[in-house]
Write a protein that holds these residues in place. Structure first.
Motif, PDB file in Angstrom:
ATOM      1  N   ARG A  20      48.529  17.424  44.118  1.00 44.51           N
ATOM      2  CA  ARG A  20      49.273  16.185  43.843  1.00 44.51           C
ATOM      3  C   ARG A  20      49.221  15.860  42.356  1.00 44.51           C
ATOM      4  O   ARG A  20      48.162  15.779  41.753  1.00 44.51           O
ATOM      5  CB  ARG A  20      48.665  15.027  44.645  1.00 44.51           C
ATOM      6  N   GLU A  21      50.397  15.671  41.804  1.00 49.32           N
ATOM      7  CA  GLU A  21      50.461  15.380  40.366  1.00 49.32           C
ATOM      8  C   GLU A  21      50.416  13.878  40.126  1.00 49.32           C
ATOM      9  O   GLU A  21      51.012  13.102  40.852  1.00 49.32           O
ATOM     10  CB  GLU A  21      51.756  15.950  39.767  1.00 49.32           C
ATOM     11  N   VAL A  22      49.705  13.479  39.100  1.00 48.81           N
ATOM     12  CA  VAL A  22      49.577  12.060  38.790  1.00 48.81           C
ATOM     13  C   VAL A  22      49.896  11.843  37.315  1.00 48.81           C
ATOM     14  O   VAL A  22      49.401  12.556  36.464  1.00 48.81           O
ATOM     15  CB  VAL A  22      48.130  11.587  39.035  1.00 48.81           C
ATOM     16  N   PRO A  23      50.738  10.846  37.023  1.00 46.12           N
ATOM     17  CA  PRO A  23      51.001  10.591  35.609  1.00 46.12           C
ATOM     18  C   PRO A  23      49.749  10.061  34.922  1.00 46.12           C
ATOM     19  O   PRO A  23      48.944   9.377  35.530  1.00 46.12           O
ATOM     20  CB  PRO A  23      52.097   9.514  35.636  1.00 46.12           C
ATOM     21  N   ASP A  24      49.601  10.417  33.665  1.00 44.76           N
ATOM     22  CA  ASP A  24      48.430   9.996  32.895  1.00 44.76           C
ATOM     23  C   ASP A  24      48.411   8.501  32.682  1.00 44.76           C
ATOM     24  O   ASP A  24      49.430   7.841  32.722  1.00 44.76           O
ATOM     25  CB  ASP A  24      48.443  10.680  31.517  1.00 44.76           C
ATOM     26  N   GLY A  25      47.252   7.956  32.448  1.00 42.83           N
ATOM     27  CA  GLY A  25      47.157   6.571  32.018  1.00 42.83           C
ATOM     28  C   GLY A  25      46.659   5.632  33.089  1.00 42.83           C
ATOM     29  O   GLY A  25      45.468   5.442  33.249  1.00 42.83           O
ATOM     30  N   ILE A  37      43.395   6.739  42.234  1.00 43.69           N
ATOM     31  CA  ILE A  37      42.652   5.508  41.952  1.00 43.69           C
ATOM     32  C   ILE A  37      43.237   4.806  40.731  1.00 43.69           C
ATOM     33  O   ILE A  37      43.440   5.426  39.690  1.00 43.69           O
ATOM     34  CB  ILE A  37      41.158   5.816  41.690  1.00 43.69           C
ATOM     35  N   TYR A  38      43.483   3.506  40.902  1.00 42.52           N
ATOM     36  CA  TYR A  38      43.982   2.690  39.804  1.00 42.52           C
ATOM     37  C   TYR A  38      42.902   2.618  38.722  1.00 42.52           C
ATOM     38  O   TYR A  38      41.723   2.428  39.029  1.00 42.52           O
ATOM     39  CB  TYR A  38      44.326   1.295  40.350  1.00 42.52           C
ATOM     40  N   HIS A  39      43.317   2.785  37.483  1.00 41.77           N
ATOM     41  CA  HIS A  39      42.368   2.888  36.378  1.00 41.77           C
ATOM     42  C   HIS A  39      41.357   1.740  36.350  1.00 41.77           C
ATOM     43  O   HIS A  39      40.159   1.945  36.184  1.00 41.77           O
ATOM     44  CB  HIS A  39      43.129   2.951  35.049  1.00 41.77           C
ATOM     45  N   LYS A  40      41.871   0.522  36.561  1.00 44.15           N
ATOM     46  CA  LYS A  40      40.994  -0.658  36.528  1.00 44.15           C
ATOM     47  C   LYS A  40      39.943  -0.596  37.636  1.00 44.15           C
ATOM     48  O   LYS A  40      38.802  -1.000  37.452  1.00 44.15           O
ATOM     49  CB  LYS A  40      41.830  -1.940  36.708  1.00 44.15           C
ATOM     50  N   GLU A  41      40.390  -0.086  38.788  1.00 47.19           N
ATOM     51  CA  GLU A  41      39.469   0.001  39.917  1.00 47.19           C
ATOM     52  C   GLU A  41      38.380   1.032  39.620  1.00 47.19           C
ATOM     53  O   GLU A  41      37.202   0.841  39.934  1.00 47.19           O
ATOM     54  CB  GLU A  41      40.237   0.388  41.184  1.00 47.19           C
ATOM     55  N   LEU A  42      38.804   2.117  38.993  1.00 49.18           N
ATOM     56  CA  LEU A  42      37.861   3.176  38.639  1.00 49.18           C
ATOM     57  C   LEU A  42      36.820   2.626  37.665  1.00 49.18           C
ATOM     58  O   LEU A  42      35.629   2.916  37.767  1.00 49.18           O
ATOM     59  CB  LEU A  42      38.633   4.342  38.002  1.00 49.18           C
ATOM     60  N   GLU A  43      37.293   1.814  36.728  1.00 48.53           N
ATOM     61  CA  GLU A  43      36.391   1.213  35.751  1.00 48.53           C
ATOM     62  C   GLU A  43      35.401   0.276  36.446  1.00 48.53           C
ATOM     63  O   GLU A  43      34.214   0.280  36.146  1.00 48.53           O
ATOM     64  CB  GLU A  43      37.231   0.445  34.726  1.00 48.53           C
ATOM     65  N   ARG A  44      35.922  -0.486  37.394  1.00 49.53           N
ATOM     66  CA  ARG A  44      35.059  -1.414  38.140  1.00 49.53           C
ATOM     67  C   ARG A  44      33.994  -0.667  38.935  1.00 49.53           C
ATOM     68  O   ARG A  44      32.872  -1.125  39.077  1.00 49.53           O
ATOM     69  CB  ARG A  44      35.902  -2.264  39.094  1.00 49.53           C
ATOM     70  N   SER A  45      34.372   0.498  39.459  1.00 45.58           N
ATOM     71  CA  SER A  45      33.393   1.259  40.253  1.00 45.58           C
ATOM     72  C   SER A  45      32.601   2.204  39.354  1.00 45.58           C
ATOM     73  O   SER A  45      32.021   3.177  39.820  1.00 45.58           O
ATOM     74  CB  SER A  45      34.094   2.014  41.374  1.00 45.58           C
ATOM     75  N   LEU A  46      32.597   1.914  38.047  1.00 45.50           N
ATOM     76  CA  LEU A  46      31.847   2.689  37.040  1.00 45.50           C
ATOM     77  C   LEU A  46      32.208   4.176  37.086  1.00 45.50           C
ATOM     78  O   LEU A  46      31.338   5.029  37.013  1.00 45.50           O
ATOM     79  CB  LEU A  46      30.337   2.484  37.192  1.00 45.50           C
TER      80      LEU A  46
END
Ligand SMILES: [Zn+2]
Length: 300
Positions: A20-25, A37-46
């Motif tokens: 599965r391809e995912v656009p960067d960012g 995973i949404y970037h913000k969520e990833l950040e929240r889950s460290l």
């Protein structure tokens, strides 16, 4: 990372969703389970996967923010940088590689060193960064590690090392290998002074770093699923010509075999580290002695 062994341990027969391809960012795809995973969520889950728990590799400044009390980190020894004593050139000049690594990471070397507070307790904190030439151990890193250990001795505070490294800095030849002896000697002094050294091993911790300071902790913690070892599994397999056991050289395997004291999820790192620091601190020793004294007085 060797995703196959991770998958085997987590969920047998899971489909590889890497196509599965995912656009960067904005979004990141989990390298193991394929979860988007949404970037913000990833950040929240460290930077760990909320679905399968996979730990994404992160840099030294991210670990600094995870471990140290906000705003408490003071960088030290930042002026110590690698030189190119051998005039080394492989496919590229070593000096070019160094310049690029500095630009890419914003760091001056592969280790970020400083003092910090962890839930109020002062420590010397050093964080290796895999993004800087694979977190490899060169003379600059060796010097910074030895000096920070000396500062910990002078200040009588614990030393905390977060390891993330592919091993020795090949471009510095024998000078790189000498750092193993230098850092080990200084840590022996730290030990003789009765001071605590806590090591956190992350993915990957290998080669000369594992064979020196990253294994010389009084307490050794590891993130789940991290590859920790000296030589890589493929080299060992080719040398001994035997099938290696399941999960070989992973944190959990090393825990079972007594090389690691505790495997800790990234979200629990700070709290666990704080508990360890408290347990070995002077005030907890005083408390324990008071309790003992009281018990003696009461004739227990
Ligand atoms: Zn995942």
């Amino acid at each position: 990372m060797d995703q196959v062994s991770w998958l085997r341990r987590r969920k047998p027969g899971i489909k590889d969703a890497r196509k599965r391809e995912v656009p960067d960012g904005l979004w990141r795809k989990c390298e193991v389970c394929g979860e988007i995973i949404y970037h913000k969520e990833l950040e929240r889950s460290l930077w760990t996967c909320p679905k399968c728990g996979y730990h994404f590799r992160i840099g030294s400044t991210q670990y600094r923010d995870i471990l140290a009390d906000p705003g408490s980190f003071v960088e030290l020894l930042s002026g110590i940088e690698s030189t190119d004593p051998l005039g080394f050139v492989d496919s590229r000049k070593y000096t070019d590689r160094l310049r690029d690594a500095k630009e890419k990471t914003g760091l001056s070397s592969a280790v970020l060193s400083g003092s910090a507070r962890i839930e109020g307790r002062l420590v010397m904190l050093e964080l290796l960064d895999f993004g800087f030439l694979g977190g490899s151990l060169g003379s600059a890193m060796g010097e910074k590690i030895a000096r920070l250990a000396r500062m910990a001795i002078e200040e009588r505070v614990p030393l905390v090392t977060l390891a993330s490294s592919g091993g020795a800095r090949m471009q510095e030849g024998i000078l790189s290998l000498m750092q193993m002896a230098k850092t080990s000697a200084m840590l022996a002094r730290l030990h003789d002074e009765g001071l605590l050294h806590v090591v956190i091993q992350t993915h990957p911790t290998t080669g000369g770093v594992t064979a020196s300071f990253a294994s010389l902790g009084d307490v050794i913690m590891a993130e789940p699923g991290a590859l920790i070892g000296f030589a890589g599994p493929r080299v060992i397999q080719q040398t001994i010509k035997q099938e290696l056991p399941e999960g070989f050289q992973r944190s959990e395997f090393l825990l079972e075999h007594g090389m690691v004291d505790v495997v800790v999820h990234r979200k629990e790192l700070r709290a666990t580290l704080s508990k360890v620091l408290e347990f070995f601190s002077d005030d907890s020793r005083d408390e324990a002695e008071d309790t003992l004294d009281q018990a003696r007085k009461q004739g227990l």
